[in-house]
Design a protein around this motif. Sequence first.
Motif, PDB file in Angstrom:
ATOM      1  N   LEU A  33      23.209  52.558  30.337  1.00 15.02           N
ATOM      2  CA  LEU A  33      22.834  51.200  29.945  1.00 15.02           C
ATOM      3  C   LEU A  33      22.049  50.498  31.051  1.00 15.02           C
ATOM      4  O   LEU A  33      21.083  49.785  30.766  1.00 15.02           O
ATOM      5  N   PHE A  64      28.785  46.833  33.583  1.00 14.82           N
ATOM      6  CA  PHE A  64      28.802  47.736  32.430  1.00 14.82           C
ATOM      7  C   PHE A  64      29.948  48.744  32.519  1.00 14.82           C
ATOM      8  O   PHE A  64      30.654  48.976  31.539  1.00 14.82           O
ATOM      9  N   CYS A  67      33.439  47.164  31.846  1.00 18.88           N
ATOM     10  CA  CYS A  67      33.768  46.896  30.439  1.00 18.88           C
ATOM     11  C   CYS A  67      34.620  48.009  29.866  1.00 18.88           C
ATOM     12  O   CYS A  67      35.587  47.761  29.153  1.00 18.88           O
ATOM     13  N   THR A 117      33.802  32.302  31.313  1.00 23.41           N
ATOM     14  CA  THR A 117      34.496  33.590  31.427  1.00 23.41           C
ATOM     15  C   THR A 117      35.720  33.486  32.321  1.00 23.41           C
ATOM     16  O   THR A 117      36.806  33.952  31.955  1.00 23.41           O
ATOM     17  N   ILE A 145      30.818  34.718  23.144  1.00 25.49           N
ATOM     18  CA  ILE A 145      29.650  35.499  22.723  1.00 25.49           C
ATOM     19  C   ILE A 145      28.776  34.666  21.789  1.00 25.49           C
ATOM     20  O   ILE A 145      27.554  34.622  21.943  1.00 25.49           O
ATOM     21  N   LEU A 160      22.396  40.246  27.833  1.00 28.46           N
ATOM     22  CA  LEU A 160      23.180  41.483  27.787  1.00 28.46           C
ATOM     23  C   LEU A 160      24.198  41.522  28.922  1.00 28.46           C
ATOM     24  O   LEU A 160      25.395  41.748  28.704  1.00 28.46           O
ATOM     25  N   THR A 163      26.915  38.786  28.435  1.00 29.88           N
ATOM     26  CA  THR A 163      27.835  39.105  27.345  1.00 29.88           C
ATOM     27  C   THR A 163      28.817  40.194  27.763  1.00 29.88           C
ATOM     28  O   THR A 163      30.025  40.082  27.523  1.00 29.88           O
ATOM     29  N   LEU A 164      28.321  41.238  28.405  1.00 34.55           N
ATOM     30  CA  LEU A 164      29.218  42.310  28.840  1.00 34.55           C
ATOM     31  C   LEU A 164      30.088  41.880  30.027  1.00 34.55           C
ATOM     32  O   LEU A 164      31.218  42.358  30.177  1.00 34.55           O
ATOM     33  N   LEU A 167      32.898  40.217  28.262  1.00 32.40           N
ATOM     34  CA  LEU A 167      33.773  41.240  27.691  1.00 32.40           C
ATOM     35  C   LEU A 167      34.635  41.871  28.785  1.00 32.40           C
ATOM     36  O   LEU A 167      35.850  42.028  28.625  1.00 32.40           O
ATOM     37  N   LYS A 168      34.006  42.205  29.908  1.00 31.53           N
ATOM     38  CA  LYS A 168      34.707  42.871  31.009  1.00 31.53           C
ATOM     39  C   LYS A 168      35.859  42.025  31.541  1.00 31.53           C
ATOM     40  O   LYS A 168      36.988  42.504  31.653  1.00 31.53           O
ATOM     41  N   SER A 172      38.465  42.673  28.264  1.00 32.21           N
ATOM     42  CA  SER A 172      38.780  44.024  28.715  1.00 32.21           C
ATOM     43  C   SER A 172      39.781  43.984  29.864  1.00 32.21           C
ATOM     44  O   SER A 172      40.737  44.755  29.891  1.00 32.21           O
TER      45      SER A 172
END
Length: 185
Positions: A33, A64, A67, A117, A145, A160, A163-164, A167-168, A172
């Motif tokens: 990625l 990345f 995540c 976050t 998101i 990108l 957003t990740l 998530l991380k 996650s």
Amino acid sequence: MKAIKIPSFLHEVFGEQQSIATILVILAFGGCLTLAVSLVFPDILHSLPLWRGILALLLIFDIFCGCIANFTRSTSNFYAARKKQRIVFIAIHVHILLVAVLLDTDMVYAVGIWAYTIAGAVIVNTLIGKSSQHFIGGLLLSIGIGGTFLLSNIQPYMLLAGTLFMLKVLFSFAVDHYGGAEQRA
């Protein structure tokens, strides 16, 4: 898959034991990625000194990989059993801010994504052991998101990465996915 013992200096990344296949998937996801970002958006590095571009891509790679790594039983349980390290992990995650500085992008978006976050991760972290933790984590992630995608002027590569990042850290990492905190109590 047979698990191998992870050296102690890598416990924060992979937990105490992990399968080689899982480690390879984590690194492949992060690497592919990150490579895709640099190929699809080559202009992000053109006007920068080489060191800044490389450092930004390394931080993006870390986002990345994290995540996926944070969803593994070993990493999730490692932090579930260590409340102080969990708080420190949340607090030190300024990656998205550093990426924005290094790539000379709009800091307003990066600060907004980062603040949301971290606040969300702190809330979700306080819910460890409660049945609502997954739901609240998923809700806050979905709100984040959705809000991030409404930021129409953000660069696609920052969208990108942001957003990740969310998530991380927010879902996650902050969610105790396997009940590790309860198992150690």
